[in-house]
Design an enzyme around this catalytic site. Structure first.
Site, PDB file in Angstrom:
ATOM      1  N   CYS A  95       0.832  -1.208   0.000  1.00 49.36           N
ATOM      2  CA  CYS A  95       0.000   0.000   0.000  1.00 49.36           C
ATOM      3  C   CYS A  95       0.862   1.252   0.000  1.00 49.36           C
ATOM      4  O   CYS A  95       0.453   2.298  -0.521  1.00 49.36           O
ATOM      5  CB  CYS A  95      -0.949  -0.002   1.195  1.00 49.36           C
ATOM      6  SG  CYS A  95      -0.127  -0.176   2.808  1.00 49.36           S
ATOM      7  N   HIS A 126      -1.684   1.064   7.563  1.00 48.90           N
ATOM      8  CA  HIS A 126      -2.131   0.982   6.174  1.00 48.90           C
ATOM      9  C   HIS A 126      -2.139   2.380   5.571  1.00 48.90           C
ATOM     10  O   HIS A 126      -2.551   3.356   6.215  1.00 48.90           O
ATOM     11  CB  HIS A 126      -3.540   0.381   6.112  1.00 48.90           C
ATOM     12  CG  HIS A 126      -4.089   0.260   4.724  1.00 48.90           C
ATOM     13  ND1 HIS A 126      -3.505  -0.518   3.749  1.00 48.90           N
ATOM     14  CD2 HIS A 126      -5.175   0.852   4.129  1.00 48.90           C
ATOM     15  CE1 HIS A 126      -4.208  -0.418   2.625  1.00 48.90           C
ATOM     16  NE2 HIS A 126      -5.218   0.407   2.836  1.00 48.90           N
TER      17      HIS A 126
END
Length: 438
Positions: A87, A380
């Protein structure tokens, strides 16, 4: 025998047809490198770099709005598959592919590959990536080739461990800069790094450091190229926090709410004079003796795209932690107060807006925000990108959803990307017009 060139229409036509077939064969056997980007000798001419002429500058000035886009326009909005803790890469790719000038460069086939092995060229892969993301294909793209090249050229990012998005950005810009060397042939080196590749044209600014001797007040000035500005946050172990009270209101359209730190506050702290102390005496070039001094950072040259990095991840001898302090940031930013040319209007680090703060050359618009959710050990990355006008979208790997401006401005913020409102060619035209007026 005499080796004179004999022109024959039939032979020329056959040569063109064979050349076209060869280009088609090359494109079909090498999906990652198009014939326009990495031409093989004898298989096609390379595109020359484009430099604006006076008639073109006039056309750009008279037609500032060259394209009308409907609100339902979705070309360029395409998700990226997470290949295992990637990510950090996906959010940066979304920010780079929505950088206007960089997008225009790659979509107009401007790259000329000079590498002996084009399959290892990160710029060629970025060209392919831009074409994929702007192809209109709604299905998520799998950026496995990009990841593979990152592992090859930036080995510290190799593997499936969680990585820092800011570290990836700097590594990617560095590799792109090195692989872009063939794109600035014949162009003047007019920036601090003596390079005129597309990366330096867009991202490189000049950071000025002034060290002032406290004895003779002599000033030593150095200017270093920079791709981003890293800003300390309240709650960190660094000094000079909190900022002194009595903030100016209305700077960059930010409303100062008690207890809320703004991007302008962070920039004020970044550009305020810092006393180096008796333990860090330097030899003054003027009085030729070791003296205490003060150091002040300002912007000598602004980049087309300004990237601000909030130092949210703190690594010290005592602890490793994430700073979650909310920082308010504006949609539009005026960098005039933080320029070296505005230093005279700044007394003891307190910001004073110059009377000509309406200088449009130093004004920026927000177009991308990278956020980090979670802790230092497990988190994240996502990003907000401005597609066009006030249309914002959230990119969460393969999923892209529409977002409001409030969603963007209320986000925590880790990396902020601002684009100059006035392009370089337009500002040069304004300067020329002003000169002719006098």
């Amino acid at each position: 025998m005499c080796k004179d060139y004999v022109y024959d229409k039939d032979i020329e036509q056959i040569a063109k047809e064979e050349q076209g077939e060869a280009l088609k064969l090359q494109a079909s056997t090498s999906s990652e490198v198009s014939p326009q980007q990495c031409s093989v000798p004898g298989l096609g001419e390379r595109y020359p770099t484009w430099e604006t002429t006076k008639p073109e500058l006039e056309l750009l000035g008279h037609n500032p709005r060259r394209r009308r886009i409907a609100s339902s326009f979705t070309i360029g909005l395409r998700g990226l598959i997470n290949l295992g803790n990637t990510c950090f890469m996906n959010c940066i790719v979304q920010a780079l592919t929505h950088t206007p000038i960089l997008r225009d460069f790659f979509l107009s086939d401007r790259h000329r590959c000079e590498m002996p092995s084009p399959e290892l060229c990160l710029v060629c892969e970025m060209s392919s990536l831009f074409r994929e993301l702007y192809s209109g294909n709604p299905s998520p793209h799998v950026p496995y080739k990009l990841l593979h090249l990152v592992w090859i050229h930036a080995r510290h990012l190799a593997g499936y461990r969680q990585q820092d998005a800011h570290e990836f950005l700097i590594a990617a810009l560095d590799v792109l800069h090195r692989h872009c060397k063939g794109d600035d042939v014949g162009k003047a080196a007019n920036n601090p790094n003596h390079c005129n590749c597309i990366i330096d044209q867009i991202f490189t600014g000049g950071l000025q450091s002034d060290v002032t001797c406290q004895a003779c007040h002599g000033v030593s000035t150095t200017i270093d190229p920079c791709w981003d500005i890293s800003l300390d946050l309240p709650g960190s172990c660094t000094s000079f926090w909190p900022m002194s009270p009595g903030r100016e209101s209305g700077v960059n359209g930010e409303s100062h709410i008690p207890g809320i730190t703004t991007l302008t506050d962070c920039l004020r702290r970044f550009t305020r004079p810092e006393h180096l102390g008796s333990s860090a005496k330097i030899k003054c070039g003027s009085c030729q003796s070791y003296q205490e001094s003060t150091k002040q950072l300002t912007m000598n040259k602004l980049p087309v795209v300004a990237c601000f990095h909030f130092k949210r991840f703190e690594h010290s001898a005592k602890q490793r932690r994430k700073i979650t302090t909310y920082i308010s940031f504006p949609l539009e930013l005026d960098m005039t107060p933080f320029m070296a040319s505005s230093k005279e209007s700044r007394m003891n680090g307190q910001l004073q807006l110059p009377t000509n703060s309406g200088n449009n050359e130093n004004k920026y618009s927000l177009f991308a925000v990278v956020n980090h959710q979670g802790t230092l050990e497990s988190g994240h990355y996502t990003s907000f990108i401005r597609h066009h006008k006030d249309q914002w979208f959230k990119c969460d790997d393969a999923v892209i959803t529409k977002a409001s401006i409030k969603d963007v401005l209320d986000s925590e913020g880790y990396l902020l990307f601002y684009h100059k409102q006035v392009p370089e060619h337009e500002s040069e035209k304004v300067k020329e017009m002003n000169t002719q007026a006098y």
